[in-house]
Write a protein that holds these residues in place. Structure first.
Motif, mmCIF file in Angstrom:
data_model
loop_
_atom_site.group_PDB
_atom_site.id
_atom_site.type_symbol
_atom_site.label_atom_id
_atom_site.label_comp_id
_atom_site.label_asym_id
_atom_site.label_seq_id
_atom_site.Cartn_x
_atom_site.Cartn_y
_atom_site.Cartn_z
ATOM 1 N N ASN A 253 -5.409 7.960 -2.765
ATOM 2 C CA ASN A 253 -4.899 8.242 -4.107
ATOM 3 C C ASN A 253 -3.417 7.894 -4.273
ATOM 4 O OD1 ASN A 253 -7.333 9.141 -5.178
ATOM 5 N ND2 ASN A 253 -7.036 11.202 -4.373
ATOM 6 N N ALA A 254 -2.856 7.206 -3.286
ATOM 7 C CA ALA A 254 -1.496 6.666 -3.425
ATOM 8 C C ALA A 254 -1.604 5.253 -3.992
ATOM 9 C CB ALA A 254 -0.798 6.629 -2.071
ATOM 10 N N THR A 255 -0.723 4.918 -4.919
ATOM 11 C CA THR A 255 -0.696 3.554 -5.430
ATOM 12 C C THR A 255 -0.084 2.635 -4.361
ATOM 13 O OG1 THR A 255 1.512 3.749 -6.381
ATOM 14 C CG2 THR A 255 -0.352 4.439 -7.767
ATOM 15 N N SER A 256 -0.203 1.335 -4.571
ATOM 16 C CA SER A 256 0.373 0.383 -3.610
ATOM 17 C C SER A 256 1.877 0.575 -3.489
ATOM 18 C CB SER A 256 0.057 -1.049 -4.050
ATOM 19 O OG SER A 256 -1.334 -1.270 -4.019
ATOM 20 N N MET A 257 2.553 0.822 -4.625
ATOM 21 C CA MET A 257 3.999 1.025 -4.599
ATOM 22 C C MET A 257 4.353 2.309 -3.841
ATOM 23 S SD MET A 257 6.692 1.094 -7.800
ATOM 24 C CE MET A 257 6.094 -0.519 -8.330
ATOM 25 N N GLN A 258 3.589 3.377 -4.080
ATOM 26 C CA GLN A 258 3.842 4.636 -3.385
ATOM 27 C C GLN A 258 3.613 4.488 -1.882
ATOM 28 O OE1 GLN A 258 1.108 7.097 -5.613
ATOM 29 N NE2 GLN A 258 2.795 8.181 -6.633
ATOM 30 N N MET A 259 2.559 3.769 -1.508
ATOM 31 C CA MET A 259 2.274 3.584 -0.092
ATOM 32 C C MET A 259 3.408 2.825 0.599
ATOM 33 S SD MET A 259 0.340 4.085 2.502
ATOM 34 C CE MET A 259 -1.283 4.583 1.909
ATOM 35 N N PRO A 284 -6.466 6.078 -11.729
ATOM 36 C CA PRO A 284 -6.998 5.529 -12.976
ATOM 37 C C PRO A 284 -7.637 4.157 -12.752
ATOM 38 C CG PRO A 284 -4.772 6.373 -13.289
ATOM 39 C CD PRO A 284 -5.028 6.404 -11.816
ATOM 40 N N ARG A 285 -8.605 3.836 -13.581
ATOM 41 C CA ARG A 285 -9.292 2.556 -13.461
ATOM 42 C C ARG A 285 -8.286 1.404 -13.529
ATOM 43 N NH1 ARG A 285 -14.559 1.338 -14.232
ATOM 44 N NH2 ARG A 285 -14.942 3.414 -15.089
ATOM 45 N N GLY A 286 -8.418 0.451 -12.632
ATOM 46 C CA GLY A 286 -7.535 -0.709 -12.611
ATOM 47 C C GLY A 286 -6.319 -0.562 -11.723
ATOM 48 N N VAL A 287 -6.066 0.656 -11.218
ATOM 49 C CA VAL A 287 -4.928 0.875 -10.323
ATOM 50 C C VAL A 287 -5.399 0.719 -8.880
ATOM 51 C CG1 VAL A 287 -3.157 2.490 -9.541
ATOM 52 C CG2 VAL A 287 -3.812 2.430 -11.959
ATOM 53 N N GLN A 288 -4.781 -0.192 -8.161
ATOM 54 C CA GLN A 288 -5.190 -0.478 -6.783
ATOM 55 C C GLN A 288 -4.768 0.638 -5.831
ATOM 56 O OE1 GLN A 288 -7.081 -2.668 -5.501
ATOM 57 N NE2 GLN A 288 -6.623 -2.688 -3.326
ATOM 58 N N SER A 289 -5.672 1.016 -4.941
ATOM 59 C CA SER A 289 -5.362 2.036 -3.941
ATOM 60 C C SER A 289 -4.413 1.473 -2.896
ATOM 61 C CB SER A 289 -6.645 2.519 -3.261
ATOM 62 O OG SER A 289 -6.341 3.297 -2.116
ATOM 63 N N GLY A 290 -3.332 2.219 -2.635
ATOM 64 C CA GLY A 290 -2.373 1.805 -1.616
ATOM 65 C C GLY A 290 -2.968 1.815 -0.221
ATOM 66 N N LEU A 291 -3.990 2.650 0.008
ATOM 67 C CA LEU A 291 -4.637 2.680 1.325
ATOM 68 C C LEU A 291 -5.337 1.351 1.593
ATOM 69 C CD1 LEU A 291 -5.454 4.250 3.860
ATOM 70 C CD2 LEU A 291 -7.455 5.079 2.598
#
Length: 334
Positions: A253-259, A284-291
């Motif tokens: 549930n972390a975004t790519s930027m957060q990761m 949210p739909r369309g947001v890539q998982s940072g994991l």
């Protein structure tokens, strides 16, 4: 330790002798619940006769039952308890064996050689499956480790246990536990209270894990001193985390930027563990998982380990493993 002869009903029976009667009582469990679990899983019958157990059934199933009983007894001889989850783990490990003759050797290696244990203030924690065992070793061996797999496989629990162990032995000075504050579409603003009141429900699983390993008074003292920190992922921005054991839980549930932000907080003398379940993304739909991004980008880098779990590693109620397998088998499942 055992001998085989033909039973009157046409099935073979194996006698397994256990010299310590007290340990045998623990092996059988309260009201013989451990024996009942083995009987149900392997379609055998187990009868107590003094300090022997008689296992009756088809050859392959009977051999597996004997392997499970012997492994659990060796566990008791080593001073470790046998709980229902341990019985379930042994049943799954022996069932996975394609060569029945190799099972006793494998069990001896698991419980006599290369034993993996984590010492904390309140209890001794032991990985229960091969994947968990490899994961714990990687946490001690690598400065950055990923644990990826379904709920109930011990990813976070074992990571926190290793963190507490490293803290009490002086290998790190702090423990920092974090999670993204994203849960099934809920928003922090709708929760009552100040910021701590709003984020604590999201952090509760991390508090629960710590409670298993540290006495309550010591844990509260360390939290008050900020020697242990439990905070949302957003609170990590701008920090350098040195000489700390750092865990990011629910990393799917972390975004790519957060990761990227979190991974670049790693400081001198620190260990970092990232845990997550790719099947439970609440972004949210369309947001890539940072994991997913981290897995794709970092997999070839030395000294970063990726450890994977499946339903076979679930150590909660056995039904949890069955539920996960059912969802995994359905391509239309959420």
């Amino acid at each position: 330790m055992s001998n085989t002869e033909t039973a009157p009903v046409g099935l073979e029976e194996t006698f397994v002798e256990f010299p310590n009667n007290l340990l045998m009582v623990e092996l059988c469990g309260e009201f013989d619940r451990n024996l009942a679990a083995i009987e149900q899983a392997l379609t055998v019958q187990i009868v107590r006769r003094g300090n022997q157990l008689v296992v009756v059934g088809p050859t392959a199933e009977r051999d597996r039952a004997v392997d499970v009983l012997q492994a659990l007894y060796m566990r008791l001889e080593g001073g470790r308890p046998v709980e229902p989850a341990d019985v379930d783990a042994e049943l799954r490990m022996t069932t996975e064996q394609t060569d029945a003759a190799a099972a006793p050797e494998r069990q001896l290696e698991m419980f006599r050689g290369g034993k993996v244990e984590i010492k904390t203030r309140k209890k001794l924690v032991e990985p229960r499956t091969d994947a968990q065992r490899a994961y714990v070793k990687s946490l001690f061996d690598n400065e950055l480790a990923f644990g990826i797999g379904p709920a109930g496989t011990g990813k976070t629990y074992l990571a926190v246990a290793v963190g507490v162990s490293m803290f009490i032995t002086g290998q790190v000075d702090k423990i920092i536990l974090s999670r993204p504050a994203v849960e099934a579409g809920e928003r922090l603003g709708f929760l009552p209270g100040d910021m701590k009141d709003k984020v604590d429900p999201y952090m509760q699983p991390l508090y629960d894990a710590l409670n298993d390993f540290l006495p309550a008074k010591q844990m509260q003292k360390l939290l008050d001193e900020k020697t242990i920190e439990i905070a949302p992922l957003a609170f990590m921005r701008g920090r350098t985390l040195a000489n700390a054991f750092v865990v990011l839980d629910e990393a799917q549930n972390a975004t790519s930027m957060q990761m990227k932000m979190f991974l670049t907080r790693l400081g001198e003398g620190s260990r970092m563990v990232i845990t997550g379940d790719r099947s439970q993304i609440d972004l949210p739909r369309g947001v890539q998982s940072g994991l997913k991004d981290a897995e794709r980008l970092l997999k070839g880098i030395d000294k970063i380990s990726f450890n994977y779990f499946t339903a076979k590693d679930v150590v909660r109620h056995p039904l949890v493993a069955a539920i996960i397998e059912a969802y995994d088998a359905d391509p239309d499942a959420v």
